[in-house]
Design an enzyme around this catalytic site. Sequence first.
Site, PDB file in Angstrom:
ATOM      1  N   CYS A  10       0.826  -1.207   0.000  1.00  0.00           N
ATOM      2  CA  CYS A  10       0.000   0.000   0.000  1.00  0.00           C
ATOM      3  C   CYS A  10       0.867   1.268   0.000  1.00  0.00           C
ATOM      4  O   CYS A  10       2.088   1.202   0.090  1.00  0.00           O
ATOM      5  CB  CYS A  10      -0.915   0.003   1.229  1.00  0.00           C
ATOM      6  SG  CYS A  10      -0.009   0.062   2.795  1.00  0.00           S
ATOM      7  N   CYS A  13       3.094   1.511   2.984  1.00  0.00           N
ATOM      8  CA  CYS A  13       4.233   0.584   2.885  1.00  0.00           C
ATOM      9  C   CYS A  13       5.344   1.216   2.052  1.00  0.00           C
ATOM     10  O   CYS A  13       6.515   1.160   2.418  1.00  0.00           O
ATOM     11  CB  CYS A  13       3.804  -0.737   2.260  1.00  0.00           C
ATOM     12  SG  CYS A  13       2.555  -1.627   3.203  1.00  0.00           S
TER      13      CYS A  13
END
Length: 78
Positions: A10, A13
């Site tokens: 994501c 991340c």
Amino acid sequence: MIVKILGPGCRNCHALEEHTREALAQLGLDAEIEAVTDYAEIAGYGVMKTPGLVVDEEVVVAGKVPSVKDLTRLLAPR
């Protein structure tokens, strides 16, 4: 040093990976960075909220994206 970014890939991340790379560069540290996206492996670290950061098999961050400044403190050699 082996650094693992835990999460599904994501935006957070990617932000954690970017901040971690910047902190490592500021500290002059060389590290192997791996992305761990397998949920079973992430859960194996005890991380229930991503993103997570694992340094040499020790979870140091879970569920947030620390600033570069905070990461330099976490990653600095002791």
